[in-house]
Design a protein around this motif. Structure first.
Motif, PDB file in Angstrom:
ATOM      1  N   ARG A 199     -66.283  69.543 -98.049  1.00  9.72           N
ATOM      2  CA  ARG A 199     -64.696  68.766 -97.914  1.00  9.72           C
ATOM      3  C   ARG A 199     -64.630  67.787 -98.806  1.00  9.72           C
ATOM      4  O   ARG A 199     -64.067  67.067-100.037  1.00  9.72           O
ATOM      5  CB  ARG A 199     -64.081  68.546 -96.874  1.00  9.72           C
ATOM      6  N   GLN A 200     -65.450  66.843 -98.227  1.00 11.00           N
ATOM      7  CA  GLN A 200     -65.571  65.446 -99.349  1.00 11.00           C
ATOM      8  C   GLN A 200     -65.752  65.610-100.611  1.00 11.00           C
ATOM      9  O   GLN A 200     -65.556  65.458-101.238  1.00 11.00           O
ATOM     10  CB  GLN A 200     -66.517  64.364 -98.290  1.00 11.00           C
ATOM     11  N   GLU A 241     -63.586  65.387-103.504  1.00 10.22           N
ATOM     12  CA  GLU A 241     -63.828  64.406-104.277  1.00 10.22           C
ATOM     13  C   GLU A 241     -64.038  65.021-105.942  1.00 10.22           C
ATOM     14  O   GLU A 241     -63.778  64.184-107.454  1.00 10.22           O
ATOM     15  CB  GLU A 241     -65.380  63.345-103.914  1.00 10.22           C
ATOM     16  N   LEU A 242     -64.506  66.063-106.363  1.00 11.94           N
ATOM     17  CA  LEU A 242     -64.173  67.019-107.214  1.00 11.94           C
ATOM     18  C   LEU A 242     -63.500  67.348-108.380  1.00 11.94           C
ATOM     19  O   LEU A 242     -63.140  67.483-109.220  1.00 11.94           O
ATOM     20  CB  LEU A 242     -65.852  67.788-106.783  1.00 11.94           C
ATOM     21  N   HIS A 267     -59.397  66.605-112.163  1.00 11.21           N
ATOM     22  CA  HIS A 267     -57.749  66.996-112.245  1.00 11.21           C
ATOM     23  C   HIS A 267     -57.382  68.515-112.153  1.00 11.21           C
ATOM     24  O   HIS A 267     -56.739  68.311-112.141  1.00 11.21           O
ATOM     25  CB  HIS A 267     -57.367  66.038-113.642  1.00 11.21           C
ATOM     26  N   TRP A 268     -58.259  68.538-111.175  1.00 12.07           N
ATOM     27  CA  TRP A 268     -57.784  70.145-110.926  1.00 12.07           C
ATOM     28  C   TRP A 268     -56.640  70.177-109.954  1.00 12.07           C
ATOM     29  O   TRP A 268     -56.146  68.988-108.624  1.00 12.07           O
ATOM     30  CB  TRP A 268     -58.656  71.380-109.529  1.00 12.07           C
ATOM     31  N   ILE A 269     -55.605  72.008-110.473  1.00 11.35           N
ATOM     32  CA  ILE A 269     -54.918  72.339-109.686  1.00 11.35           C
ATOM     33  C   ILE A 269     -55.197  72.657-108.262  1.00 11.35           C
ATOM     34  O   ILE A 269     -55.778  73.440-108.885  1.00 11.35           O
ATOM     35  CB  ILE A 269     -54.097  73.093-110.070  1.00 11.35           C
ATOM     36  N   ILE A 270     -55.072  72.268-107.123  1.00  8.26           N
ATOM     37  CA  ILE A 270     -55.662  73.501-105.893  1.00  8.26           C
ATOM     38  C   ILE A 270     -54.378  74.093-105.266  1.00  8.26           C
ATOM     39  O   ILE A 270     -53.841  73.889-105.458  1.00  8.26           O
ATOM     40  CB  ILE A 270     -56.529  72.538-104.798  1.00  8.26           C
ATOM     41  N   ALA A 271     -54.896  74.986-105.126  1.00  9.08           N
ATOM     42  CA  ALA A 271     -53.990  76.166-103.322  1.00  9.08           C
ATOM     43  C   ALA A 271     -55.137  76.003-102.699  1.00  9.08           C
ATOM     44  O   ALA A 271     -57.095  76.358-102.376  1.00  9.08           O
ATOM     45  CB  ALA A 271     -53.968  77.079-104.336  1.00  9.08           C
ATOM     46  N   GLY A 272     -55.112  76.540-101.128  1.00  5.59           N
ATOM     47  CA  GLY A 272     -55.769  76.696-100.482  1.00  5.59           C
ATOM     48  C   GLY A 272     -55.657  77.955 -99.224  1.00  5.59           C
ATOM     49  O   GLY A 272     -53.861  77.936 -99.331  1.00  5.59           O
ATOM     50  N   SER A 273     -55.947  78.591 -98.580  1.00  4.34           N
ATOM     51  CA  SER A 273     -56.121  79.757 -97.393  1.00  4.34           C
ATOM     52  C   SER A 273     -54.827  79.131 -96.809  1.00  4.34           C
ATOM     53  O   SER A 273     -54.184  80.365 -95.624  1.00  4.34           O
ATOM     54  CB  SER A 273     -56.674  80.281 -97.342  1.00  4.34           C
ATOM     55  N   HIS A 274     -54.090  78.312 -96.560  1.00  2.00           N
ATOM     56  CA  HIS A 274     -53.800  77.555 -95.018  1.00  2.00           C
ATOM     57  C   HIS A 274     -52.953  76.290 -95.468  1.00  2.00           C
ATOM     58  O   HIS A 274     -52.201  75.586 -94.614  1.00  2.00           O
ATOM     59  CB  HIS A 274     -54.594  76.892 -93.566  1.00  2.00           C
ATOM     60  N   LEU A 275     -53.019  76.155 -97.024  1.00  2.00           N
ATOM     61  CA  LEU A 275     -51.751  74.649 -97.400  1.00  2.00           C
ATOM     62  C   LEU A 275     -50.370  75.938 -97.735  1.00  2.00           C
ATOM     63  O   LEU A 275     -50.798  76.296 -98.377  1.00  2.00           O
ATOM     64  CB  LEU A 275     -52.519  74.117 -98.612  1.00  2.00           C
ATOM     65  N   THR A 276     -49.977  74.909 -98.246  1.00  3.26           N
ATOM     66  CA  THR A 276     -48.533  75.282 -98.838  1.00  3.26           C
ATOM     67  C   THR A 276     -48.825  74.947 -99.833  1.00  3.26           C
ATOM     68  O   THR A 276     -48.020  73.576-100.756  1.00  3.26           O
ATOM     69  CB  THR A 276     -46.765  74.500 -97.891  1.00  3.26           C
ATOM     70  N   GLY A 277     -48.306  75.786-100.822  1.00  2.00           N
ATOM     71  CA  GLY A 277     -48.080  75.703-102.528  1.00  2.00           C
ATOM     72  C   GLY A 277     -48.953  75.385-102.675  1.00  2.00           C
ATOM     73  O   GLY A 277     -50.102  75.032-102.624  1.00  2.00           O
ATOM     74  N   TYR A 280     -58.066  60.471 -99.471  1.00  2.00           N
ATOM     75  CA  TYR A 280     -57.485  61.470-100.494  1.00  2.00           C
ATOM     76  C   TYR A 280     -56.571  61.542 -99.738  1.00  2.00           C
ATOM     77  O   TYR A 280     -55.062  61.715 -98.684  1.00  2.00           O
ATOM     78  CB  TYR A 280     -58.431  62.422-100.344  1.00  2.00           C
ATOM     79  N   GLN A 281     -55.564  61.804-100.727  1.00  2.00           N
ATOM     80  CA  GLN A 281     -54.343  62.599-100.893  1.00  2.00           C
ATOM     81  C   GLN A 281     -53.779  64.041-101.996  1.00  2.00           C
ATOM     82  O   GLN A 281     -54.157  64.002-102.991  1.00  2.00           O
ATOM     83  CB  GLN A 281     -52.445  61.422-101.085  1.00  2.00           C
ATOM     84  N   ILE A 282     -53.091  64.744-100.870  1.00  2.00           N
ATOM     85  CA  ILE A 282     -52.682  66.270-101.987  1.00  2.00           C
ATOM     86  C   ILE A 282     -50.964  66.432-102.408  1.00  2.00           C
ATOM     87  O   ILE A 282     -50.458  65.499-101.524  1.00  2.00           O
ATOM     88  CB  ILE A 282     -53.392  66.849-100.662  1.00  2.00           C
ATOM     89  N   SER A 283     -51.076  65.888-103.450  1.00  2.00           N
ATOM     90  CA  SER A 283     -49.392  65.979-103.765  1.00  2.00           C
ATOM     91  C   SER A 283     -49.085  67.193-104.699  1.00  2.00           C
ATOM     92  O   SER A 283     -49.720  67.847-105.050  1.00  2.00           O
ATOM     93  CB  SER A 283     -49.087  64.657-105.053  1.00  2.00           C
ATOM     94  N   PRO A 284     -47.907  67.734-104.285  1.00  2.00           N
ATOM     95  CA  PRO A 284     -47.443  68.843-104.398  1.00  2.00           C
ATOM     96  C   PRO A 284     -47.237  69.108-105.662  1.00  2.00           C
ATOM     97  O   PRO A 284     -47.382  67.879-106.092  1.00  2.00           O
ATOM     98  CB  PRO A 284     -46.609  69.325-103.876  1.00  2.00           C
TER      99      PRO A 284
END
Length: 276
Positions: A237-238, A242-243, A248-258, A271-275
């Motif tokens: 996770r850490q 960081e990577l 500057h990747w966009i991310i998506a996850g099996s349990h995250l929204t959008g 860290y923070q995840i911004s939509p």
């Protein structure tokens, strides 16, 4: 249901929400052990944790690829919504050419099955080789607590139902513009898929690297009991947060929204995840 759709170079990426999962907050863990786990649960201040279950359709001129398949209808009538979302997006199950699995857990694999037959009649299933090796190993089965053995049943069903259409894949390029990246800890072969886009817009579909976006991005040492290796999952996770921040990747996850982007928090070292 579907959320926002994004385009990455060759692929239109369509999130498919399969259902909504709820569990007791006692499923929370912490890499530093019992006292820190208890503080985490108390700070959470809720009796439950809630999360989406998602899979993803990648569509281009060559056809349809799925990342994971959801839980199907095996978890009850409130699941299996990804199948409806696919139809609403104009995708027939016969059109699916391949399914890339992030790992072999029920809520990622059960959607492949339809009463003992393949739900996707023409699809290959590409499985991270380390996950399939682990979940078909009798020694690993004996060493795994009974409550965590679901992946072994899934691996057996997968091979019985899809047979020669199950294909093991290593790290690296799996399709044009898609790379498998090892993200171990949740399971031994847990894998994310990096989808190439334009500059600064690559997409990492990171599976179950995080289950609870805000909580775990702020403290990557927080996990859930579903992680087979708590310490390795925390390190993954850490490193992944960081990577994703640095690249500057966009991310998506099996349990995250959008979709989201990761950045370092202003305070506290998390860290923070911004939509997006």
């Amino acid at each position: 249901m579907t959320d926002s759709v994004l385009k990455f170079w060759r692929y239109e990426v369509i999130p498919l929400r399969d259902g909504f999962f709820e569990a007791s907050s006692e499923v929370l863990t912490h890499a530093r052990g019992g006292p820190e786990r208890r503080r985490t649960i108390e700070a959470w201040a809720k009796t439950t944790v809630q999360m989406d279950i998602n899979c993803f359709a990648l569509r281009n001129a060559e056809g349809i690829t799925l990342v994971d398949a959801g839980a199907g209808t095996s978890w009850g009538s409130t699941f299996g919504q990804a199948r409806t979302a696919m139809r609403e997006a104009g995708i027939a199950r016969e059109e699916v050419q391949r399914v890339l699995l992030t790992h072999i857990h029920d809520d990622h694999v059960l959607g492949l099955f339809d009463e003992g037959t393949p739900y996707f009649p023409h699809a290959e299933v590409l499985v991270p080789e380390k996950d399939l090796a682990f979940f078909t190993d009798p020694c690993a089965w004996r060493a795994t607590p009974e409550a965590r053995r679901g992946g072994f049943d899934m691996a057996e069903q997968l091979q019985q139902i899809y047979g020669p259409r199950v294909r093991r894949i290593p790290e690296g390029a799996v399709l044009a513009g898609i790379e498998a990246r090892a993200l171990p800890g949740h399971t031994p072969g847990h894998t994310g898929y990096l989808v190439q886009g334009e500059e600064n817009s690559n997409l990492l579909i990171w599976g179950d690297t995080l289950h609870l976006g805000e909580l775990q991005s702020n403290d990557p040492e927080i996990g859930l009991v579903y992680d087979l290796d708590v310490q390795m999952a925390a390190r993954t996770r850490q490193a992944t947060l960081e990577l994703a921040t640095r690249e500057h990747w966009i991310i998506a996850g099996s349990h995250l929204t959008g979709f989201g982007r990761v950045r370092r928090a202003a305070e506290g070292g998390g860290y923070q995840i911004s939509p997006v």
